[in-house]
Design a protein around this motif. Structure first.
Motif, PDB file in Angstrom:
ATOM      1  N   LEU A 165     -11.076  27.328  -2.947  1.00 36.60           N
ATOM      2  CA  LEU A 165      -9.890  26.796  -2.276  1.00 36.60           C
ATOM      3  C   LEU A 165      -8.595  27.309  -2.906  1.00 36.60           C
ATOM      4  CD1 LEU A 165     -11.025  23.094  -1.705  1.00 36.60           C
ATOM      5  CD2 LEU A 165     -10.944  24.942  -0.021  1.00 36.60           C
ATOM      6  N   GLU A 166      -8.734  28.050  -4.001  1.00 34.11           N
ATOM      7  CA  GLU A 166      -7.585  28.617  -4.740  1.00 34.11           C
ATOM      8  C   GLU A 166      -6.613  27.538  -5.194  1.00 34.11           C
ATOM      9  OE1 GLU A 166      -6.123  31.736  -2.107  1.00 34.11           O
ATOM     10  OE2 GLU A 166      -7.618  33.133  -2.918  1.00 34.11           O
ATOM     11  N   LEU A 167      -7.174  26.403  -5.607  1.00 30.62           N
ATOM     12  CA  LEU A 167      -6.365  25.296  -6.132  1.00 30.62           C
ATOM     13  C   LEU A 167      -6.377  25.368  -7.661  1.00 30.62           C
ATOM     14  CD1 LEU A 167      -7.535  22.506  -3.654  1.00 30.62           C
ATOM     15  CD2 LEU A 167      -5.338  23.716  -3.653  1.00 30.62           C
ATOM     16  N   TYR A 168      -5.843  26.460  -8.163  1.00 31.53           N
ATOM     17  CA  TYR A 168      -5.929  26.740  -9.596  1.00 31.53           C
ATOM     18  C   TYR A 168      -5.128  25.750 -10.432  1.00 31.53           C
ATOM     19  CZ  TYR A 168      -7.803  31.087  -7.743  1.00 31.53           C
ATOM     20  OH  TYR A 168      -8.556  32.005  -7.062  1.00 31.53           O
ATOM     21  N   GLU A 169      -4.056  25.204  -9.855  1.00 32.57           N
ATOM     22  CA  GLU A 169      -3.263  24.218 -10.599  1.00 32.57           C
ATOM     23  C   GLU A 169      -4.083  22.955 -10.877  1.00 32.57           C
ATOM     24  OE1 GLU A 169       0.833  23.517  -9.203  1.00 32.57           O
ATOM     25  OE2 GLU A 169       0.490  25.224  -7.863  1.00 32.57           O
TER      26      GLU A 169
END
Length: 276
Positions: A165-169
């Protein structure tokens, strides 16, 4: 969201016309915040409410409806639930749901995305996450997404989905080593697990402490002030437990309206709509 995953989503999610669709809210914070973000991003308004026993409507608009955090068998939905009792069961082709588009079922239940509808919306539309830590804790507390990180069996699966989901934060947040107690603290402080209801006057009410969360997100947090009127009720709305060694298909349920696995061997469903 990684492009290979995004490409699996139904085409309607790419609609650019502001305010084109109405939203159907369900009875928890995942649905409410998802609706508020969709209003902020797309200009869609909540005009329906579904409490898994009844459907309510506020205004006649003539617009098509998106169900939000609702595992409907037909129509456009943003959702996170697993709806396949058997790997060969069909999914709603208009479901914007990573579990639906990647073939998650009862058979491979433990490979599921164990997170909220809201996180999928933020990921899909590449919405910047709130900068403050408290809001990020809330995002991970909704639907108890954080729990997978603290489970030996789910930690890698949890991280893998956040990467897809590219929710790296949010990965960074988890790796900053908050305790489980921090997440339980925000759940309790803001009463995140409280439900949304329609009162006797047709007004949406909830004990979620939206006032205490004001300022944590980019927009005001509130329920619709419209009056909602009952339009449909259901003949059947109940949980069901499955025998562990037996195969099932959701297509054997007559008049199925919505369905969601709540555990590997348990599901809830509604069936048999009746107009009021």
């Amino acid at each position: 969201m990684q492009q290979t995953l995004r490409d699996k989503f139904p085409q309607w999610t790419n609609e650019t016309e502001q305010g084109k669709y109405d939203l159907c809210l369900s009875n928890d914070l995942d649905s409410l915040l998802s609706c508020l973000y969709l209003k902020w991003i797309k200009g869609y308004e909540v005009n329906y409410f579904y409490d898994f026993n009844h459907v309510y409507k506020a205004n006649v608009t003539g617009k098509k409806v998106i169900g939000v955090d609702i595992a409907l068998e037909q129509g456009m939905i943003w959702d996170n639930h697993i709806t396949k009792l058997h790997k060969l069961d069909r999914v709603n082709p208009n479901a914007a749901n990573v579990n639906a588009v990647t073939g998650i079922s009862r058979d491979n239940y433990y490979h599921k995305f164990c997170g909220s509808t809201l996180l999928q919306i933020l990921s899909y539309y590449k919405v910047p996450l709130p900068k403050n830590r408290e809001a990020k804790l809330i995002l991970m507390a909704i639907d108890s997404t954080f729990l997978g990180y603290y489970s030996k069996d789910f930690k890698e699966t949890n991280r893998n989905w956040l990467e897809r989901l590219e929710l790296y934060e949010l990965i960074d947040l988890l790796e900053s080593e908050p305790t489980k107690q921090e997440f339980y603290r925000v759940k309790k402080q803001y009463n995140l697990d409280a439900q949304i209801q329609v009162n006797d006057n047709g007004i949406l009410t909830s004990n979620i402490d939206l006032a205490a969360m004001q300022g944590l997100f980019e927009f005001p947090l509130s329920l619709s002030a419209e009056q909602f009127n009952l339009t449909h009720t259901f003949k059947t709305s109940r949980p069901y437990e499955l025998d562990k060694g037996k195969e099932y298909s959701k297509h054997d349920i007559k008049g199925l309206y919505s369905i969601a696995l709540t555990h590997k061997n348990k599901f809830k469903y509604t069936a048999g709509t009746l107009a009021v």
